[in-house]
Design an enzyme around this catalytic site. Structure first.
Site, short mmCIF file in Angstrom:
data_model
loop_
_atom_site.label_atom_id
_atom_site.label_comp_id
_atom_site.label_asym_id
_atom_site.label_seq_id
_atom_site.Cartn_x
_atom_site.Cartn_y
_atom_site.Cartn_z
N SER A 26 0.83 -1.20 0.00
CA SER A 26 0.00 0.00 0.00
C SER A 26 0.87 1.26 0.00
O SER A 26 1.77 1.38 -0.83
CB SER A 26 -0.95 -0.06 1.21
OG SER A 26 -1.94 0.92 1.15
N ASP A 48 -8.79 -6.89 -4.12
CA ASP A 48 -8.40 -5.56 -3.61
C ASP A 48 -8.98 -4.50 -4.54
O ASP A 48 -8.46 -4.27 -5.63
CB ASP A 48 -6.88 -5.48 -3.56
CG ASP A 48 -6.38 -4.14 -3.01
OD1 ASP A 48 -7.21 -3.23 -2.75
OD2 ASP A 48 -5.16 -4.01 -2.83
N HIS A 94 -7.85 -5.38 0.14
CA HIS A 94 -6.58 -4.67 0.27
C HIS A 94 -5.76 -5.21 1.45
O HIS A 94 -4.53 -5.26 1.39
CB HIS A 94 -6.85 -3.18 0.46
CG HIS A 94 -5.63 -2.32 0.46
ND1 HIS A 94 -4.69 -2.37 -0.56
CD2 HIS A 94 -5.16 -1.41 1.35
CE1 HIS A 94 -3.71 -1.51 -0.29
NE2 HIS A 94 -3.97 -0.92 0.86
#
Lengths: 379, 379
Positions: free
Chosen positions: B154, B319, B352
């Protein structure tokens, strides 16, 4: 408002009901009011009536204008009017503000007969089935024994489905658009965050903000901003705003950097100034609770087994809040129960909001469907 | 904490830097502190060092425990440890709390040397590039001329990419996991709603809540609840909670009906009690601002043209906040620039958050990649 295809100036009508309405939560509304608009004319045998059900933030003002200077037509004016997909030259169209609404029907802003004050947070949590029951009483009042169609998008589509299940003989067609037979876990989760934003706003006062002279504006604004993102698709958002900066460079503070921030905050502000928080809360609960299969052992096929309506189901590929798969669940249950259903899988970059938009194939599909309905009664 | 594959008890170290750091917003941090943890041993030629960069709510405590009774290990303990994919028997691993963090590095909770009080909202909005510059100073201090790898998921993956662009000679491998070369419009929109929830909390006081003895708990809670939904996938949420009711029937009030509501509120409460709001705000801004192609005429291929690292890029199918397509943008730019890249498109129901989870194929892919890196220096 000089549009030849507009229903023109419309006047809302208020219908008072003195028959007690038993609600799904066990309580009784001793009497209630529904705010209604109608467009077109009911034909002699009363076979051309269409009920248009609204979604989370909608109301009875579906089409037309309230005054000559009115800038904004009803929320589905692109769909309903003379020569439009739902053609008011042929159909008698009824729009109704649902119970619990804040646009004139009995709801949190109405006076509680037991206290003489506004209900506020004490207005009962009504459900989709409750709405359908109240709409059936409205149909009785209007002399409509059977709707040619009941139509809605999102939460409105849920009402169309509930009508087909609860009043099989009173509905010939159910148009269920961008909807679902029940909310997903993610949808419930988003709704709870929206509610928590409102419930924890210090101006909420347990829902009795009117007594305190406050409005839970902050919470309502956040709820709407978040909701708004989920009603749109990245594709549409990206096309419209991308990463466009308001001033061309990063600000390095928390004021508006990106245009999408400005847009969202504006949407949130506008909504927070116009919409009643208690209504928002109970509408999201009606969404969460909707699950007609629950009473049939969680078997959707069994839930629709008794329906007699023909179904029109439509979904939009970029709608991730009510994804096409959710519409397909309904279609599969109807097919399994050997019920007539037409399913249209539409393309759009508008996400969930597509059901309110003008995508050509969508408008055309609805137009053709209503043309066919009109032929049933020879209009 | 008796795990043979744990790095065991670890002690965070604080590194003070007196060299002024020029930030991207034009201001200068005259001196700053970084809170750091290290695991494993730096080898003789200092060729086995791996920097692990954290995401929005992470910190320097990547692996191991802080005390014998510590119940929770570091946030990536499943990834980092003896015999784990990033094997501390072979690699010297460095975790660092980023500038602006609230876990010991200079940030809103630190004392502003100009006022003698905590920075609060006055801590500058630092960027991914600023972090990388500060991490380079940390590398200098540790005597690490070149990282064997910089790795992150991320926002952490963004730092790995920025390292490869800004310090091409100081990084041999960049592991960019569940990340993107820039945020989408939708991501920016979600971040702005989260910020607005905090900024409009009456306890926020322009970011100087410490001076008022308050904490913008409500806003932080809402921000986290919303964020949490977007880090998960409907598939995983549905499997875990579905429409499961806490009491078996609808309550018809706003207390917990569905188990997912209870879960989300708990996550929100926990976060609001533990995380600094000013840090949350600035971390989301660092995400929004990250766009390395911007300085290269919005041409990502040009942005990576000067990189010398080999890339490992991984994405997860469920995600939707950092969708596989976003990783593929980076991969395509690297391929177009003729840079070595290995891309792994992984399956997971965790959305995610999958980058923090134990999906077998994911762990295996990272393990193999680090095995290959280890062979470069013969470990």
């Amino acid at each position: 408002m000089n549009h030849s295809d507009s229903v023109g100036i419309v006047v809302p009508q208020s219908f008072a009901f003195d028959t007690p309405l038993r609600l799904q939560n066990g309580s009784i509304l001793p009497h209630f009011t529904l705010m209604v608009e109608t467009y077109g004319r009911l034909n002699a045998d009363k076979s051309n009536a269409v009920l248009v059900c609204h979604a989370l933030s909608g109301h009875h003002h579906v089409a037309g204008f309230h005054s000559p200077n009115d800038k904004h037509p009803g929320w589905w004016d692109n769909m309903v009017g003379p020569g439009k997909p739902l053609d008011t030259n042929r159909f008698f169209v009824v729009g109704v503000n649902n119970l619990g609404g804040s646009h004139g029907s009995s709801g949190p802003l109405s006076t509680n007969p037991f206290t003489g004050k506004a209900y506020g947070a004490d207005f009962p949590l009504v459900t989709v089935a409750d709405w359908v029951n109240s709409q059936a009483m409205l149909a009785d009042r209007l002399g409509i024994a059977q709707w040619a169609a009941v139509m809605g998008g999102s939460l409105g589509g849920m009402q169309a489905l509930q009508w087909a299940i609860d009043y099989p003989e009173r509905i010939r067609h159910a148009l269920v658009i961008a909807s679902a037979p029940k909310l997903s876990t993610q949808n419930i989760a988003f709704n709870d965050v929206a509610r928590q934003a409102i419930l924890t706003d210090p101006d909420f006062h347990g829902g009795h903000y009117a007594d305190h002279g406050t409005v839970p504006r902050r919470g309502l604004r956040i709820a709407r901003m978040m909701g708004h993102i989920t009603y749109l698709a990245e594709e549409g958002l990206g096309k419209k705003f991308g990463r466009q900066l308001r001033s061309g460079s990063y600000r390095f503070d928390y004021d508006v950097d990106f245009e999408v921030e400005s847009y969202l905050r504006y949407q949130g502000d506008k909504f927070a100034d116009a919409f009643d928080a208690n209504t928002y809360l109970l509408m999201t609960k009606a969404l969460d609770y909707f699950d007609p299969a629950k009473a049939f052992g969680h078997n959707l096929k069994a839930a629709v087994a008794g329906t007699q309506a023909r179904f029109f189901v439509a979904s939009f590929n970029s709608d991730w809040r009510f994804a096409p798969e959710r519409s397909q669940e309904l279609v599969q249950a109807l097919v399994a129960a050997k019920k007539p259903v037409q399913y249209v899988a539409l393309q759009s970059s508008h996400g969930h909001d597509a059901f309110l938009m003008d995508d050509t194939a969508y408008m055309q599909a609805v137009r053709i469907y209503f043309n066919n309905i009109a032929q049933e009664f020879g209009a």
